[in-house]
Design a protein around this motif. Structure first.
Motif, PDB file in Angstrom:
ATOM      1  N   THR A  73       0.806  -1.228   0.000  1.00 44.72           N
ATOM      2  CA  THR A  73       0.000   0.000   0.000  1.00 44.72           C
ATOM      3  C   THR A  73       0.838   1.277   0.000  1.00 44.72           C
ATOM      4  OG1 THR A  73      -0.107  -0.040   2.413  1.00 44.72           O
ATOM      5  CG2 THR A  73      -1.887  -1.144   1.215  1.00 44.72           C
ATOM      6  N   ILE A  74       2.098   1.171  -0.330  1.00 46.44           N
ATOM      7  CA  ILE A  74       2.964   2.353  -0.253  1.00 46.44           C
ATOM      8  C   ILE A  74       2.493   3.461  -1.199  1.00 46.44           C
ATOM      9  CG2 ILE A  74       4.650   1.520  -1.923  1.00 46.44           C
ATOM     10  CD1 ILE A  74       6.781   2.813  -0.014  1.00 46.44           C
ATOM     11  N   LEU A  75       2.018   3.093  -2.380  1.00 49.80           N
ATOM     12  CA  LEU A  75       1.534   4.096  -3.322  1.00 49.80           C
ATOM     13  C   LEU A  75       0.287   4.793  -2.775  1.00 49.80           C
ATOM     14  CD1 LEU A  75       1.668   5.421  -6.145  1.00 49.80           C
ATOM     15  CD2 LEU A  75       0.235   3.552  -6.961  1.00 49.80           C
ATOM     16  N   LEU A  76      -0.609   4.031  -2.165  1.00 50.25           N
ATOM     17  CA  LEU A  76      -1.849   4.597  -1.642  1.00 50.25           C
ATOM     18  C   LEU A  76      -1.613   5.571  -0.486  1.00 50.25           C
ATOM     19  CD1 LEU A  76      -4.133   1.432  -1.702  1.00 50.25           C
ATOM     20  CD2 LEU A  76      -4.081   3.321  -3.329  1.00 50.25           C
ATOM     21  N   GLU A  77      -0.499   5.419   0.197  1.00 48.48           N
ATOM     22  CA  GLU A  77      -0.212   6.293   1.337  1.00 48.48           C
ATOM     23  C   GLU A  77       0.243   7.691   0.907  1.00 48.48           C
ATOM     24  OE1 GLU A  77       2.579   4.134   3.703  1.00 48.48           O
ATOM     25  OE2 GLU A  77       1.164   2.494   4.058  1.00 48.48           O
ATOM     26  N   TYR A  78       0.666   7.836  -0.337  1.00 48.21           N
ATOM     27  CA  TYR A  78       1.226   9.114  -0.787  1.00 48.21           C
ATOM     28  C   TYR A  78       0.355   9.844  -1.807  1.00 48.21           C
ATOM     29  CZ  TYR A  78       5.451   7.747   1.633  1.00 48.21           C
ATOM     30  OH  TYR A  78       6.343   7.381   2.599  1.00 48.21           O
ATOM     31  N   VAL A  79      -0.852   9.364  -2.048  1.00 45.80           N
ATOM     32  CA  VAL A  79      -1.727  10.037  -3.013  1.00 45.80           C
ATOM     33  C   VAL A  79      -2.952  10.595  -2.284  1.00 45.80           C
ATOM     34  CG1 VAL A  79      -0.977   8.634  -4.978  1.00 45.80           C
ATOM     35  CG2 VAL A  79      -2.917   7.895  -3.609  1.00 45.80           C
ATOM     36  N   SER A  80      -3.637  11.488  -2.958  1.00 48.87           N
ATOM     37  CA  SER A  80      -4.830  12.088  -2.359  1.00 48.87           C
ATOM     38  C   SER A  80      -5.947  11.040  -2.251  1.00 48.87           C
ATOM     39  CB  SER A  80      -5.306  13.263  -3.216  1.00 48.87           C
ATOM     40  OG  SER A  80      -5.773  12.805  -4.462  1.00 48.87           O
ATOM     41  N   LYS A  82      -8.936  11.111  -3.419  1.00 47.39           N
ATOM     42  CA  LYS A  82      -9.642  10.899  -4.685  1.00 47.39           C
ATOM     43  C   LYS A  82      -8.869   9.928  -5.583  1.00 47.39           C
ATOM     44  CE  LYS A  82     -11.763  13.370  -8.495  1.00 47.39           C
ATOM     45  NZ  LYS A  82     -12.074  14.643  -9.110  1.00 47.39           N
ATOM     46  N   VAL A  83      -7.572  10.115  -5.682  1.00 44.97           N
ATOM     47  CA  VAL A  83      -6.731   9.230  -6.493  1.00 44.97           C
ATOM     48  C   VAL A  83      -6.693   7.834  -5.858  1.00 44.97           C
ATOM     49  CG1 VAL A  83      -4.387   8.833  -7.347  1.00 44.97           C
ATOM     50  CG2 VAL A  83      -5.355  11.142  -7.382  1.00 44.97           C
ATOM     51  N   LYS A  84      -6.657   7.784  -4.538  1.00 46.50           N
ATOM     52  CA  LYS A  84      -6.659   6.501  -3.829  1.00 46.50           C
ATOM     53  C   LYS A  84      -7.932   5.718  -4.160  1.00 46.50           C
ATOM     54  CE  LYS A  84      -6.480   4.617   0.839  1.00 46.50           C
ATOM     55  NZ  LYS A  84      -6.306   4.923   2.262  1.00 46.50           N
ATOM     56  N   ARG A  85      -9.057   6.400  -4.152  1.00 48.57           N
ATOM     57  CA  ARG A  85     -10.330   5.764  -4.467  1.00 48.57           C
ATOM     58  C   ARG A  85     -10.333   5.237  -5.904  1.00 48.57           C
ATOM     59  NH1 ARG A  85     -14.901   7.864  -6.487  1.00 48.57           N
ATOM     60  NH2 ARG A  85     -16.795   6.716  -6.045  1.00 48.57           N
ATOM     61  N   ILE A  86      -9.808   6.018  -6.834  1.00 49.68           N
ATOM     62  CA  ILE A  86      -9.735   5.597  -8.238  1.00 49.68           C
ATOM     63  C   ILE A  86      -8.852   4.356  -8.377  1.00 49.68           C
ATOM     64  CG2 ILE A  86      -8.884   6.254 -10.532  1.00 49.68           C
ATOM     65  CD1 ILE A  86      -9.808   9.141  -9.834  1.00 49.68           C
ATOM     66  N   ILE A  87      -7.716   4.353  -7.696  1.00 45.55           N
ATOM     67  CA  ILE A  87      -6.804   3.202  -7.757  1.00 45.55           C
ATOM     68  C   ILE A  87      -7.483   1.958  -7.177  1.00 45.55           C
ATOM     69  CG2 ILE A  87      -4.663   2.250  -6.826  1.00 45.55           C
ATOM     70  CD1 ILE A  87      -3.463   5.079  -7.062  1.00 45.55           C
ATOM     71  N   LEU A  88      -8.187   2.125  -6.056  1.00 48.40           N
ATOM     72  CA  LEU A  88      -8.869   0.982  -5.440  1.00 48.40           C
ATOM     73  C   LEU A  88      -9.978   0.437  -6.343  1.00 48.40           C
ATOM     74  CD1 LEU A  88      -9.075   2.140  -1.715  1.00 48.40           C
ATOM     75  CD2 LEU A  88      -7.691   0.289  -2.657  1.00 48.40           C
ATOM     76  N   ILE A  89     -10.739   1.323  -6.966  1.00 46.42           N
ATOM     77  CA  ILE A  89     -11.799   0.881  -7.882  1.00 46.42           C
ATOM     78  C   ILE A  89     -11.200   0.148  -9.077  1.00 46.42           C
ATOM     79  CG2 ILE A  89     -13.545   1.716  -9.512  1.00 46.42           C
ATOM     80  CD1 ILE A  89     -14.283   3.842  -7.400  1.00 46.42           C
ATOM     81  N   LEU A  90     -10.140   0.702  -9.637  1.00 50.33           N
ATOM     82  CA  LEU A  90      -9.465   0.065 -10.766  1.00 50.33           C
ATOM     83  C   LEU A  90      -8.909  -1.309 -10.361  1.00 50.33           C
ATOM     84  CD1 LEU A  90      -8.607   0.466 -13.724  1.00 50.33           C
ATOM     85  CD2 LEU A  90      -6.482   1.440 -12.877  1.00 50.33           C
ATOM     86  N   GLY A  91      -8.324  -1.375  -9.182  1.00 53.98           N
ATOM     87  CA  GLY A  91      -7.799  -2.651  -8.688  1.00 53.98           C
ATOM     88  C   GLY A  91      -8.885  -3.702  -8.530  1.00 53.98           C
ATOM     89  N   HIS A  92     -10.041  -3.291  -8.004  1.00 56.43           N
ATOM     90  CA  HIS A  92     -11.155  -4.224  -7.852  1.00 56.43           C
ATOM     91  C   HIS A  92     -11.674  -4.697  -9.215  1.00 56.43           C
ATOM     92  CE1 HIS A  92     -11.168  -3.157  -3.636  1.00 56.43           C
ATOM     93  NE2 HIS A  92     -12.097  -4.084  -3.422  1.00 56.43           N
ATOM     94  N   MET A  93     -11.705  -3.793 -10.174  1.00 57.43           N
ATOM     95  CA  MET A  93     -12.166  -4.173 -11.515  1.00 57.43           C
ATOM     96  C   MET A  93     -11.200  -5.165 -12.163  1.00 57.43           C
ATOM     97  SD  MET A  93     -13.640  -0.490 -12.702  1.00 57.43           S
ATOM     98  CE  MET A  93     -14.119  -0.952 -14.341  1.00 57.43           C
ATOM     99  N   ILE A  94      -9.911  -4.950 -11.980  1.00 60.06           N
ATOM    100  CA  ILE A  94      -8.912  -5.882 -12.519  1.00 60.06           C
ATOM    101  C   ILE A  94      -9.050  -7.251 -11.844  1.00 60.06           C
ATOM    102  CG2 ILE A  94      -6.427  -6.365 -12.631  1.00 60.06           C
ATOM    103  CD1 ILE A  94      -6.047  -3.298 -13.024  1.00 60.06           C
ATOM    104  N   MET A  95      -9.264  -7.244 -10.525  1.00 60.79           N
ATOM    105  CA  MET A  95      -9.461  -8.514  -9.816  1.00 60.79           C
ATOM    106  C   MET A  95     -10.689  -9.246 -10.338  1.00 60.79           C
ATOM    107  SD  MET A  95      -8.531  -8.221  -5.782  1.00 60.79           S
ATOM    108  CE  MET A  95      -9.271  -6.646  -5.405  1.00 60.79           C
ATOM    109  N   LEU A  96     -11.772  -8.517 -10.605  1.00 55.76           N
ATOM    110  CA  LEU A  96     -12.981  -9.147 -11.128  1.00 55.76           C
ATOM    111  C   LEU A  96     -12.744  -9.782 -12.490  1.00 55.76           C
ATOM    112  CD1 LEU A  96     -15.886  -6.778 -10.112  1.00 55.76           C
ATOM    113  CD2 LEU A  96     -15.613  -9.180  -9.523  1.00 55.76           C
ATOM    114  N   VAL A  97     -12.061  -9.076 -13.368  1.00 51.42           N
ATOM    115  CA  VAL A  97     -11.759  -9.630 -14.697  1.00 51.42           C
ATOM    116  C   VAL A  97     -10.906 -10.887 -14.551  1.00 51.42           C
ATOM    117  CG1 VAL A  97     -10.499  -9.197 -16.848  1.00 51.42           C
ATOM    118  CG2 VAL A  97     -12.009  -7.440 -15.915  1.00 51.42           C
TER     119      VAL A  97
END
Length: 157
Positions: A73-80, A82-97
């Protein structure tokens, strides 16, 4: 979606307890029969392996439900946020695929003639029974990830 995920996790918890208890009893019996009675149980090793496979896939699904899987989670600790939420949503979508692809190929694998007619060595049960832990556990995991994705999307509104 959250209600479905909660219902499935309840079933997974009960099933996990039953499988873990069964495995503990079988391994204990196997040790007792082997070293005390000098008459090993030929099927105990095979059953304990199958139970461990089922426990692993169900436990992995529960790990995704409660977001307790290992992650960097090092990247998530240094972003805003809003960006953190976008990254998490994208990550969940990739996991679903990825889960959908794994489910598709695991079902194809189980339905293939090489597995459909295969029997286990000690108990002679059809191998599709222990192998079905793969698509079932991945399907449960997919439902949990989808539920978590909906919560993430709803959180932003």
């Amino acid at each position: 979606m959250k209600a479905i995920s909660n219902g499935i996790s309840y079933i997974e918890k009960i099933l996990s307890m039953i499988l873990m208890f069964s495995m503990a009893v079988i391994v204990t019996l196997a040790v007792g029969f082997r070293y005390i009675l000098n008459s090993p149980l030929s099927w105990a090793g095979e059953v304990s392996i199958f139970l461990l496979i089922w426990i692993s896939f169900i436990g992995g699904s529960l790990g995704l439900k409660y977001k307790s899987q290992a992650s960097v989670t090092i990247l998530l600790e240094y972003v805003s946020s809003k960006v953190k939420r976008i990254i998490l949503i994208l990550g969940h979508m990739i996991m679903l695929v990825f889960l959908v692809l794994l489910i598709y190929y695991s079902v194809s694998w189980i339905l293939s003639p090489s597995v459909a007619y295969q029997k286990s060595t000690a108990m002679l049960i059809p191998m599709w029974i222990p192998y079905s832990a793969v698509p079932l556990g991945l399907s449960f995991a997919g439902i949990h990830v989808l539920s978590n994705l909906f919560e993430l999307v709803k959180e932003g509104k």
